[in-house]
Design a protein around this motif. Structure first.
Motif, mmCIF file in Angstrom:
data_model
loop_
_atom_site.group_PDB
_atom_site.id
_atom_site.type_symbol
_atom_site.label_atom_id
_atom_site.label_comp_id
_atom_site.label_asym_id
_atom_site.label_seq_id
_atom_site.Cartn_x
_atom_site.Cartn_y
_atom_site.Cartn_z
ATOM 1 N N GLY A 52 34.005 1.207 -26.241
ATOM 2 C CA GLY A 52 33.189 2.403 -26.423
ATOM 3 C C GLY A 52 31.827 2.311 -25.784
ATOM 4 N N LEU A 53 31.386 1.088 -25.415
ATOM 5 C CA LEU A 53 30.073 0.903 -24.807
ATOM 6 C C LEU A 53 29.978 1.605 -23.462
ATOM 7 C CD1 LEU A 53 27.399 -0.429 -25.368
ATOM 8 C CD2 LEU A 53 28.230 -2.491 -24.234
ATOM 9 N N ALA A 54 31.101 1.830 -22.808
ATOM 10 C CA ALA A 54 31.098 2.539 -21.527
ATOM 11 C C ALA A 54 30.578 3.956 -21.686
ATOM 12 C CB ALA A 54 32.509 2.560 -20.942
ATOM 13 N N VAL A 55 30.737 4.542 -22.864
ATOM 14 C CA VAL A 55 30.277 5.901 -23.115
ATOM 15 C C VAL A 55 28.816 5.907 -23.545
ATOM 16 C CG1 VAL A 55 30.690 7.971 -24.506
ATOM 17 C CG2 VAL A 55 32.609 6.583 -23.757
ATOM 18 N N GLY A 56 28.376 4.835 -24.168
ATOM 19 C CA GLY A 56 27.000 4.746 -24.629
ATOM 20 C C GLY A 56 26.940 4.178 -26.026
ATOM 21 N N PRO A 57 25.752 4.163 -26.639
ATOM 22 C CA PRO A 57 25.604 3.571 -27.970
ATOM 23 C C PRO A 57 26.437 4.282 -29.042
ATOM 24 C CG PRO A 57 23.457 4.091 -27.011
ATOM 25 C CD PRO A 57 24.490 4.597 -26.085
ATOM 26 N N VAL A 58 26.551 5.585 -28.946
ATOM 27 C CA VAL A 58 27.358 6.316 -29.921
ATOM 28 C C VAL A 58 28.829 5.965 -29.735
ATOM 29 C CG1 VAL A 58 28.077 8.602 -30.700
ATOM 30 C CG2 VAL A 58 25.684 8.187 -30.109
ATOM 31 N N GLY A 59 29.261 5.848 -28.502
ATOM 32 C CA GLY A 59 30.636 5.458 -28.213
ATOM 33 C C GLY A 59 30.945 4.066 -28.725
ATOM 34 N N SER A 60 29.969 3.188 -28.644
ATOM 35 C CA SER A 60 30.158 1.831 -29.143
ATOM 36 C C SER A 60 30.318 1.836 -30.660
ATOM 37 C CB SER A 60 28.970 0.959 -28.746
ATOM 38 O OG SER A 60 29.111 -0.334 -29.256
ATOM 39 N N ALA A 61 29.519 2.622 -31.359
ATOM 40 C CA ALA A 61 29.612 2.701 -32.820
ATOM 41 C C ALA A 61 30.944 3.316 -33.249
ATOM 42 C CB ALA A 61 28.452 3.510 -33.382
ATOM 43 N N VAL A 62 31.318 4.414 -32.591
ATOM 44 C CA VAL A 62 32.577 5.071 -32.921
ATOM 45 C C VAL A 62 33.756 4.170 -32.560
ATOM 46 C CG1 VAL A 62 34.074 7.035 -32.356
ATOM 47 C CG2 VAL A 62 31.647 7.393 -32.763
ATOM 48 N N GLY A 63 33.683 3.505 -31.414
ATOM 49 C CA GLY A 63 34.749 2.596 -31.001
ATOM 50 C C GLY A 63 34.920 1.439 -31.972
ATOM 51 N N GLY A 64 33.803 0.914 -32.465
ATOM 52 C CA GLY A 64 33.877 -0.164 -33.450
ATOM 53 C C GLY A 64 34.517 0.296 -34.745
ATOM 54 N N LEU A 65 34.163 1.499 -35.200
ATOM 55 C CA LEU A 65 34.731 2.040 -36.431
ATOM 56 C C LEU A 65 36.227 2.310 -36.270
ATOM 57 C CD1 LEU A 65 34.285 3.086 -39.293
ATOM 58 C CD2 LEU A 65 33.739 5.308 -38.313
ATOM 59 N N VAL A 66 36.602 2.919 -35.152
ATOM 60 C CA VAL A 66 38.018 3.203 -34.900
ATOM 61 C C VAL A 66 38.809 1.901 -34.774
ATOM 62 C CG1 VAL A 66 39.630 4.163 -33.203
ATOM 63 C CG2 VAL A 66 37.635 5.472 -33.908
ATOM 64 N N GLY A 67 38.236 0.901 -34.106
ATOM 65 C CA GLY A 67 38.907 -0.389 -33.973
ATOM 66 C C GLY A 67 39.127 -1.059 -35.325
ATOM 67 N N ALA A 68 38.121 -0.997 -36.199
ATOM 68 C CA ALA A 68 38.252 -1.590 -37.532
ATOM 69 C C ALA A 68 39.321 -0.869 -38.349
ATOM 70 C CB ALA A 68 36.914 -1.547 -38.257
ATOM 71 N N LEU A 69 39.344 0.458 -38.279
ATOM 72 C CA LEU A 69 40.356 1.226 -39.016
ATOM 73 C C LEU A 69 41.757 0.937 -38.498
ATOM 74 C CD1 LEU A 69 38.590 4.686 -39.447
ATOM 75 C CD2 LEU A 69 39.091 3.005 -41.219
ATOM 76 N N MET A 70 41.905 0.843 -37.191
ATOM 77 C CA MET A 70 43.227 0.554 -36.623
ATOM 78 C C MET A 70 43.694 -0.846 -37.015
ATOM 79 S SD MET A 70 44.304 3.224 -35.201
ATOM 80 C CE MET A 70 45.693 2.601 -34.314
ATOM 81 N N GLY A 71 42.771 -1.806 -37.047
ATOM 82 C CA GLY A 71 43.136 -3.153 -37.466
ATOM 83 C C GLY A 71 43.590 -3.191 -38.909
ATOM 84 N N ALA A 72 42.878 -2.487 -39.787
ATOM 85 C CA ALA A 72 43.256 -2.456 -41.203
ATOM 86 C C ALA A 72 44.594 -1.747 -41.397
ATOM 87 C CB ALA A 72 42.166 -1.772 -42.025
ATOM 88 N N LEU A 73 44.808 -0.636 -40.684
ATOM 89 C CA LEU A 73 46.074 0.080 -40.812
ATOM 90 C C LEU A 73 47.252 -0.738 -40.298
ATOM 91 C CD1 LEU A 73 45.027 3.709 -39.803
ATOM 92 C CD2 LEU A 73 45.662 2.873 -42.068
ATOM 93 N N LEU A 74 47.063 -1.410 -39.185
ATOM 94 C CA LEU A 74 48.132 -2.231 -38.635
ATOM 95 C C LEU A 74 48.468 -3.390 -39.571
ATOM 96 C CD1 LEU A 74 50.048 -2.825 -36.299
ATOM 97 C CD2 LEU A 74 48.225 -4.145 -35.238
ATOM 98 N N SER A 75 47.451 -4.040 -40.103
ATOM 99 C CA SER A 75 47.677 -5.141 -41.040
ATOM 100 C C SER A 75 48.321 -4.637 -42.329
ATOM 101 C CB SER A 75 46.359 -5.841 -41.363
ATOM 102 O OG SER A 75 45.802 -6.386 -40.198
ATOM 103 N N GLY A 76 47.890 -3.481 -42.800
ATOM 104 C CA GLY A 76 48.484 -2.904 -44.010
ATOM 105 C C GLY A 76 49.940 -2.535 -43.816
ATOM 106 N N ALA A 77 50.263 -1.970 -42.663
ATOM 107 C CA ALA A 77 51.656 -1.598 -42.388
ATOM 108 C C ALA A 77 52.547 -2.830 -42.286
ATOM 109 C CB ALA A 77 51.734 -0.792 -41.097
ATOM 110 N N THR A 78 52.043 -3.885 -41.666
ATOM 111 C CA THR A 78 52.811 -5.123 -41.563
ATOM 112 C C THR A 78 53.043 -5.728 -42.945
ATOM 113 O OG1 THR A 78 51.870 -5.520 -39.387
ATOM 114 C CG2 THR A 78 52.883 -7.402 -40.482
#
Length: 110
Positions: A52-78
């Motif tokens: 998300g850093l390619a988009v800027g600071p807001v993209g980095s924050a949103v990308g980090g949040l989306v990445g954390a949610l995807m990691g938790a969902l993937l681990s939960g599904a497994t």
């Protein structure tokens, strides 16, 4: 529809499968998978923030949040899949998994 065609006690064909082990195992596995994978969630958050850093600071924050949610969902599904598989083994081998709707008795597969 159940695999058991009739109740061994009253011969009724109104038989339901309860699946308590599979339901509880899936819920516990999903919870354990989502909570127990802090390293994977942090790694996914870092990757999302870097992308998300390619988009800027807001993209980095949103990308980090989306990445954390995807990691938790993937681990939960497994974890849910593993817990449900273990619960199904318990249903089939330990618990009286079938319930007659006529006489109310619980029983296992023959």
């Amino acid at each position: 529809m159940s695999l058991i065609h009739h109740c061994p006690h009253c011969n009724s064909r109104k038989v339901n499968i309860r699946h308590y082990g599979r339901k509880i195992g899936g819920a516990l596995g999903a919870t354990a998978g989502a909570l127990g994978s802090a390293a994977a969630v942090l790694s996914c958050a870092e990757t999302g923030a870097a992308l998300g850093l390619a988009v800027g600071p807001v993209g980095s924050a949103v990308g980090g949040l989306v990445g954390a949610l995807m990691g938790a969902l993937l681990s939960g599904a497994t974890g849910c899949a593993a817990g449900a598989a273990a619960g199904e083994v318990i249903d089939n081998n330990v618990l009286d998994n079938y319930e007659c709707q006529e006489c109310g008795r619980n029983f296992s597969a023959p």
